[in-house]
Design an enzyme around this catalytic site. Structure first.
Site, PDB file in Angstrom:
ATOM      1  CG  HIS A   1      -1.680   1.229   1.470  1.00 46.69           C
ATOM      2  ND1 HIS A   1      -3.006   1.385   1.111  1.00 46.69           N
ATOM      3  CD2 HIS A   1      -1.307   2.407   2.040  1.00 46.69           C
ATOM      4  CE1 HIS A   1      -3.408   2.596   1.449  1.00 46.69           C
ATOM      5  NE2 HIS A   1      -2.396   3.233   2.023  1.00 46.69           N
ATOM      6  CD  GLU A   2       1.822   3.372   3.744  1.00 45.79           C
ATOM      7  OE1 GLU A   2       1.974   4.452   3.138  1.00 45.79           O
ATOM      8  OE2 GLU A   2       0.860   3.150   4.495  1.00 45.79           O
TER       9      GLU A   2
ATOM     10  CG  HIS B   1       0.331   6.236  -0.643  1.00 49.31           C
ATOM     11  ND1 HIS B   1      -0.765   6.902  -1.129  1.00 49.31           N
ATOM     12  CD2 HIS B   1      -0.066   5.688   0.541  1.00 49.31           C
ATOM     13  CE1 HIS B   1      -1.781   6.779  -0.288  1.00 49.31           C
ATOM     14  NE2 HIS B   1      -1.381   6.040   0.735  1.00 49.31           N
TER      15      HIS B   1
END
Length: 285
Positions: A140-141, A144
């Site tokens: 997820h990070e 980003h």
């Protein structure tokens, strides 16, 4: 962190501009709209760009994150190697990997450039999730970073800043010259009205930025699902939801983390965990 730093820089620039008399110059010359727009863009984008460039350093200081330069334990080796593998899969450079002390399960990513970003995880995340769930959070990070969310946020923030400065000066000019009928170079009405308008317009602009922040969380969840598996991403979000304490980051870095509020609001940086899980369940990632 980005929003607060941006606001601080904007305030400093605004004070300097007024001390140098740039505002008085514009009003004395009839507030030329072309000149005002250029002036507003310089003030608006300067704050955003400075915030972006220093975001990684300020984030590390804010949470006391310690970068893993030489992994010492099996857990640190696994963490660094997992970030390396996911980064290669996402097509970005290896980020710095850091750990910070916090009992809440969380993580965040920040940085000005895709190939030199930062991914930080809390001790709570490492202690409460299994490796598959942690991998999904890391995905997820990294999503980003790969999606360029920080740069996109910078551009969006710069645009809304520009219009806040632009229209607040117009409001101040109208109040000073039309309503109060001041014929001097600049009156107190201009400063008061433009300041009030800047606050009100700044709040409205924040709604736009927060809406984008919520949208990018869905995209980062999708990236985490592609990189680490949809079931793992769903499991990670469900683990957050099951936490006895609502996971949280310090307010300064909250916009770049994994967690979300249980109730959506216009000023929330994240959609609710329920909405994010439902969207992932309905996807084909």
């Amino acid at each position: 962190l980005f929003l607060l730093t941006n606001l601080a820089v904007m305030i400093v620039i605004g004070i300097v501009v007024r001390l140098l008399g740039a505002d008085r110059f514009l009003t004395a010359n009839g507030l030329d709209l072309g000149t005002l727009l250029v002036f507003s863009a310089i003030v608006g984008f300067t704050g955003s760009i400075i915030s972006l460039l220093i975001s990684k350093q300020i984030a590390k200081m804010s949470v006391g994150a310690v970068v893993i330069e030489y992994p010492q334990t099996r857990g640190e080796v696994w963490l660094v190697e997992t970030v390396r593998r996911l980064s290669q899969k996402a097509g970005i450079g290896m980020p710095e990997v850091a750990i910070y002390e916090d009992p809440s399960p969380n993580a965040f990513a920040t940085g000005a450039f895709r190939d030199s970003a930062l991914v930080a995880v809390s001790t709570g995340l490492l202690h409460t999730m299994d490796e598959n769930e942690i991998e999904a959070v890391l995905g997820h990070e990294i999503g980003h970073i790969a999606n360029g969310d920080m740069v996109t946020l910078t551009l969006l923030q710069g645009v809304v800043n520009t219009f806040v400065v632009f229209f607040s000066r117009i409001v101040g000019y109208v109040v000073d010259r039309v309503i109060l009928k001041n014929r001097e170079e600049v009156g107190i009405g201009y400063y008061v009205a433009s300041m009030v308008a800047e606050i009100v317009l700044g709040i409205l602009a924040t709604l736009i930025v927060m809406a984008f922040s919520r949208y990018r969380e869905y995209r980062a969840d999708a990236a985490g699902a592609r990189l680490a598996g949809r079931s793992n991403m769903i499991a990670a979000l469900e683990a957050l939801r099951r936490s006895h304490e609502e996971p949280h980051l310090p307010e300064t870095v909250k916009a770049f983390g994994i967690n979300g509020k249980s109730v959506m609001s216009l000023f929330s940086t994240h959609p609710s965990l329920e909405d994010r899980i439902a969207r992932l369940r309905a996807s084909n990632y």
